[in-house]
Motif scaffolding. Structure first.
Motif, PDB file in Angstrom:
ATOM      1  N   LYS A 113      34.829  71.266 -38.406  1.00 35.83           N
ATOM      2  CA  LYS A 113      33.905  71.638 -37.323  1.00 35.83           C
ATOM      3  C   LYS A 113      33.333  73.028 -37.550  1.00 35.83           C
ATOM      4  O   LYS A 113      32.122  73.250 -37.369  1.00 35.83           O
ATOM      5  CB  LYS A 113      34.619  71.590 -35.973  1.00 35.83           C
ATOM      6  CG  LYS A 113      34.999  70.216 -35.482  1.00 35.83           C
ATOM      7  CD  LYS A 113      35.528  70.259 -34.054  1.00 35.83           C
ATOM      8  CE  LYS A 113      36.725  71.172 -33.901  1.00 35.83           C
ATOM      9  NZ  LYS A 113      37.298  71.154 -32.542  1.00 35.83           N
ATOM     10  N   GLN A 117      29.260  74.273 -38.200  1.00 39.31           N
ATOM     11  CA  GLN A 117      28.596  75.325 -37.424  1.00 39.31           C
ATOM     12  C   GLN A 117      28.226  76.511 -38.311  1.00 39.31           C
ATOM     13  O   GLN A 117      27.147  77.106 -38.145  1.00 39.31           O
ATOM     14  CB  GLN A 117      29.512  75.762 -36.286  1.00 39.31           C
ATOM     15  CG  GLN A 117      29.751  74.653 -35.273  1.00 39.31           C
ATOM     16  CD  GLN A 117      30.765  75.049 -34.212  1.00 39.31           C
ATOM     17  OE1 GLN A 117      30.484  75.846 -33.308  1.00 39.31           O
ATOM     18  NE2 GLN A 117      31.966  74.491 -34.313  1.00 39.31           N
ATOM     19  N   PHE A 129      23.799  73.392 -32.581  1.00 41.29           N
ATOM     20  CA  PHE A 129      25.082  72.772 -32.266  1.00 41.29           C
ATOM     21  C   PHE A 129      25.357  72.979 -30.784  1.00 41.29           C
ATOM     22  O   PHE A 129      25.410  74.111 -30.311  1.00 41.29           O
ATOM     23  CB  PHE A 129      26.197  73.398 -33.104  1.00 41.29           C
ATOM     24  CG  PHE A 129      27.537  72.725 -32.968  1.00 41.29           C
ATOM     25  CD1 PHE A 129      27.921  71.744 -33.875  1.00 41.29           C
ATOM     26  CD2 PHE A 129      28.415  73.055 -31.951  1.00 41.29           C
ATOM     27  CE1 PHE A 129      29.153  71.121 -33.762  1.00 41.29           C
ATOM     28  CE2 PHE A 129      29.645  72.444 -31.830  1.00 41.29           C
ATOM     29  CZ  PHE A 129      30.017  71.468 -32.736  1.00 41.29           C
ATOM     30  N   HIS A 131      28.018  72.310 -27.643  1.00 44.02           N
ATOM     31  CA  HIS A 131      29.447  72.048 -27.465  1.00 44.02           C
ATOM     32  C   HIS A 131      29.708  71.025 -26.360  1.00 44.02           C
ATOM     33  O   HIS A 131      28.991  70.987 -25.360  1.00 44.02           O
ATOM     34  CB  HIS A 131      30.188  73.344 -27.129  1.00 44.02           C
ATOM     35  CG  HIS A 131      30.390  74.238 -28.310  1.00 44.02           C
ATOM     36  ND1 HIS A 131      29.463  75.185 -28.697  1.00 44.02           N
ATOM     37  CD2 HIS A 131      31.411  74.318 -29.203  1.00 44.02           C
ATOM     38  CE1 HIS A 131      29.911  75.814 -29.772  1.00 44.02           C
ATOM     39  NE2 HIS A 131      31.081  75.307 -30.096  1.00 44.02           N
TER      40      HIS A 131
END
Length: 433
Positions: A113, A117, A129, A131
């Motif tokens: 992850k 990013q 990106f 969340h």
């Protein structure tokens, strides 16, 4: 029939909302004649593009071959969800691999992850990106499990970003009576998948990798210096990386026996305007607990991007009909909403639902079968294979040690066996079992 050409026009992206909103990318020329490289990569999705980028950054010469356009396959068509961990939950990984290996796998998932990013930021990619992923549960027992699993992640793995949701808390985000609770993972997220692939391609090319589109691989001749054959030429390379996932076909039977291509489908509605509050009240993605998962999120222009339904043959079915049914089960109030885009794509699963990492030959590596959890893991897989080519194979060997058994009957019988199994699980979904 070849899946590469069964449902798509040669050299074109499918007519998806992603393609309609993709960042411009001039085509890379097909391979013509012979080429020499330290590494030849087969496949221009996340795995191959990430490997190309990380190898080129190490100073190796790289040739990447893609049959259509970069990001043509699952990398440019998926739901855009960047999930935590692996496809299996940690308690199941502890049972399969032991606590130490399960901890390493969790850490790899967290690194994956962060890698996504970081690449977006470091290379100023044409995507952002966002969340948050909600896991929506259909039954109280599933809600209880979600709460217990959030507690386990915090207690055993120090991960405190998963918040359990009761019915009221879930409906404050996701106003659908189809679900009675769940959780939200604030450490996970979602993105525009095709633009991420395009960003990876641009970064790899800028680092010195040679990318060739419209270059279908027709065979691989193994040896100390492998030869990768295409319709227009060949590449001689010291190492080969196989990164074609569900589109590998019969190119490497050892992989095909363990990795099964399946088709999945997404629709994009017309822009919802103020009705967006009927769908989602936060900019999060959602996946539910059906075996054949429903997943969705909002686009930047407030369309509902809803994925659901699977098929297991070569040809795609009527996609709107396939996906509209599950969508209206979740949001019955959207019966009058138009569908502007509908597309399908081929991903790959394994028997264990763990990714399949194989050393096919001393100088041929393969990674595939991400089982719907590939945005982050495929990107990390490319980096891990780049490490292995450079002589740092510890992480590749860990992932290659995970159980990825052959499908019953091998490549020849995997499809009919899977159809029987998935028909059974689909029936269980419909019955609410």
């Amino acid at each position: 029939m070849n899946l590469l050409f069964a449902n798509d026009r040669r050299g074109e992206y499918p007519r998806s909302w992603y393609a309609a909103t993709a960042a411009p990318l001039a085509p890379f020329a097909p391979l013509q004649g012979s080429a020499r490289a330290d590494v030849c990569i087969v496949g221009g999705g996340y795995t191959g593009l990430s490997a190309a980028l990380h190898l080129a950054q190490r100073g190796l010469s790289v040739v990447l071959l893609e049959a259509h356009r970069v990001g043509f396959g699952a990398s440019g068509r998926n739901g855009g969800q960047v999930g935590s961990g692996q496809r299996l939950e940690q308690d199941e990984l502890e049972r399969i691999a032991g606590r130490e290996a399960a901890r390493h796998l969790w850490d790899l998932g967290e690194e994956a992850k962060a890698l996504v990013q970081g690449l977006i930021a470091d290379h100023a990619m044409p995507c952002s990106f966002a969340h948050g992923i909600v896991h929506a549960c259909r039954k109280p027992s599933e809600v209880a499990h979600a709460r217990a699993y959030a507690e386990k992640l915090q207690r055993d793995y120090g991960y405190d970003k998963v918040q359990p949701l009761d019915r009221e808390a879930l409906h404050a985000i996701l106003p659908s009576e189809a679900y009675c609770g769940g959780d939200i993972d604030r450490g996970a997220g979602h993105l525009h998948p095709l633009n991420f692939a395009i960003g990876l391609a641009q970064a790899a090319a800028a680092a010195g990798a040679r990318l060739h589109e419209g270059s279908t691989v027709t065979g691989i001749e193994e040896g100390p210096r492998a030869r990768v054959l295409t319709e227009g030429g060949h590449v001689e390379a010291d190492h080969v990386i196989l990164a074609a996932n569900g589109y590998l076909g019969g190119l490497m039977p050892l992989v095909a026996a363990r990795v099964m291509p399946i088709n999945n489908f997404i629709v994009a509605t017309e822009p919802l305007g103020p009705r967006v509050a009927e769908v989602l009240r936060e900019n999060v993605a959602v996946a539910d607990t059906r075996f054949v998962v429903n997943y969705w999120r909002l686009s930047e222009d407030n369309r509902l991007l809803f994925g659901g339904g699977e098929s297991y043959g070569y040809r795609f079915p009527d996609i709107v009909k396939t996906v509209r049914g599950p969508m209206l089960e979740v949001y019955p109030g959207l019966t009058d909403v138009k569908i502007d885009h509908a597309w399908g794509g081929t991903l790959a699963i394994t028997m264990s639902r763990l990714p399949c990492f194989l050393r096919v030959a001393p100088n041929i590596l393969s990674a595939s079968g991400y089982s719907g959890h590939g945005v982050a893991l495929a990107t990390l897989a490319g980096k891990v294979m780049a490490e292995a080519v450079a002589g740092q194979a510890e992480r590749f060997d860990l992932l290659a040690s995970l159980p990825t058994p052959r499908f019953p009957g091998g490549a020849a019988l995997r499809w009919p066996m899977l159809v029987l199994a998935m028909t059974w699980f689909g029936m269980r979904d419909r019955l609410g079992i």
